[in-house]
Design an enzyme around this catalytic site. Structure first.
Site, PDB file in Angstrom:
ATOM      1  CB  THR A  22      32.080  40.166  28.478  1.00 56.13           C
ATOM      2  OG1 THR A  22      31.359  38.804  28.811  1.00 56.13           O
ATOM      3  CG2 THR A  22      30.803  40.935  27.604  1.00 56.13           C
ATOM      4  CD  GLU A  67      29.635  33.113  34.421  1.00 59.35           C
ATOM      5  OE1 GLU A  67      30.294  33.103  33.357  1.00 59.35           O
ATOM      6  OE2 GLU A  67      29.982  33.657  35.503  1.00 59.35           O
TER       7      GLU A  67
END
Length: 398
Positions: free
Chosen positions: A135, A375
């Site tokens: 990320t 996730e």
């Protein structure tokens, strides 16, 4: 507690009898050691070093590592069940181990070279903490927006970029970093490569731990890379363009881990709600006698059971070699949403007390909210599931 006995093989997991003994031992450890320490973890916002050392000695950082690298060699079903049992306690205990086990270890086992496996798996099994760097400030599941670059330099690469919301970043010894090695490439996502990067490499800095809504003791922070020189053998698998594929494969395990964490914590939350309902009296009797309270308890039990069944089925299929992208996404989506509903009911059963920090219900409510986000958010998982459904339908129609 004793260390986990090594597996009898690396393909079928631990012996069933040994695994059952380990789970019973883990349940006792969770209830007799980890839960009593929760107040200290919350107050200090960290897991005490002595507990981390105990977890290392027990082998909890090496559950999924092959035995030849010092691990327990658990299969996916055994690993996920262990996570479910561990997650009955404060989420920080799972968080500190899960990145090693479900994501970084999976990526190295599936895609690493023999040299990379030999170099890193024993260290991870022994309890060196890892981070998973996908990320970024401007991208998560959208790899096309990834800004971190890995530019070739001699026999190695130079990394530049920032990774955001990285679990365990403040204490990680190594990070698996996804970076762009091409401007764009076909097939789709082939511009992303994965690198094993020691966190003490010059040019790497870690931002301040982010203040969060819940999950005390678990830390996330930015990883900032400024002209970080790494050798060519840091490239996972020795091949460019495989990073996003590696990340997605690892996310299957990560999503099953979050699903298990959701189911395990939901069981703790429901047990707490039942205990309060039997102790709290209104109109001269325990509120557990009231049918609308009973309805909330029953709905919670049914949903937890459904999540447990989904998780077990997805794990069984994964162990059998099936592709479980959709089933892992489905299990994570349902279990995380379920856990939020159970936490909400727990607050409601507590009534006004559920809004007070004095009671666990308030903390449960805050802790569970992240499960629907990391996730893969519920909305991203809905897209993953639907797109695969439509793709399969189109393939069958042709």
């Amino acid at each position: 507690m004793n260390a986990i006995p090594q597996a009898t093989g690396t393909t079928v997991g631990m012996d069933d009898d040994i695994f059952e003994q380990f789970i019973e031992q883990l349940k006792r450890y969770v209830r007799e050691r980890l839960i009593p320490a929760e107040a200290q973890v919350i107050a200090e916002d960290k897991i005490p070093d002595e507990i981390l050392d105990e977890m290392r000695e027990m082998g909890l950082f090496g559950l999924t590592m092959p035995e030849e690298y010092g691990g327990a060699g658990m299969n996916i079903s055994q690993y996920v069940e262990t996570i479910r049992q561990l997650s009955y306690a404060l989420p920080a205990y799972r968080s500190i181990t899960s990145i090693n086990l479900g994501m970084v270890c999976s990526a190295i086992k599936n895609s690493g070279t023999d040299e990379q496996k030999a170099a890193w798996l024993p260290r991870l099994a022994a309890g060196e903490i890892a981070s998973f760097g996908l990320t970024e400030p401007g991208s998560g599941s959208d790899s096309a927006a990834m800004q971190t670059t890995a530019t070739r330099s001699g026999n190695g690469y130079v990394l530049n970029g920032t990774k955001r919301y990285i679990t365990n970043a403040p204490f990680a010894k190594v990070a698996l970093i996804m970076a762009r090695t091409e401007k764009e490439a076909l097939p789709r996502n082939a511009h992303v490569s994965a690198f094993l990067v020691p966190m003490d490499t010059p040019g790497i800095s870690v931002g301040k731990s982010d203040k969060k809504m819940g999950q005390a003791g678990s830390h996330i922070a930015d990883i900032i890379m400024e002209d970080v020189h790494i050798p060519g053998d840091a490239l996972l698998g020795g091949a460019e363009g495989k990073g996003f594929q590696t990340a997605m494969q690892s996310l299957d395990n990560g999503r099953l881990s979050v699903a298990a964490a959701s189911a395990g914590y939901a069981r703790r939350i429901l047990d707490t709600a039942i205990r309060y309902a039997t102790e709290r009296k209104a109109f001269g009797e325990p509120i557990s006698n009231f049918q609308l309270i009973q309805a909330m308890l029953a709905d919670s039990e049914a949903e937890i059971y459904a999540a447990e069944c989904m998780i077990a089925d997805a794990c069984r299929r994964a162990d059998a070699g099936e592709k479980v992208l959709v089933k892992a996404a489905s299990a994570k989506m349902f279990a995380s949403e379920m856990c939020g509903r159970v936490a909400d009911r727990c607050v409601q059963i507590h009534g006004g007390a559920g809004y007070l920090a004095e009671y666990e219900a308030e903390r449960f409510f805050r802790d569970t909210r992240i499960y629907r986000i990391y996730e893969g958010t519920t909305q991203i998982l809905q897209l993953v599931i639907a797109k695969n459904m439509l793709r399969e339908f189109a393939a069958g129609a042709n």
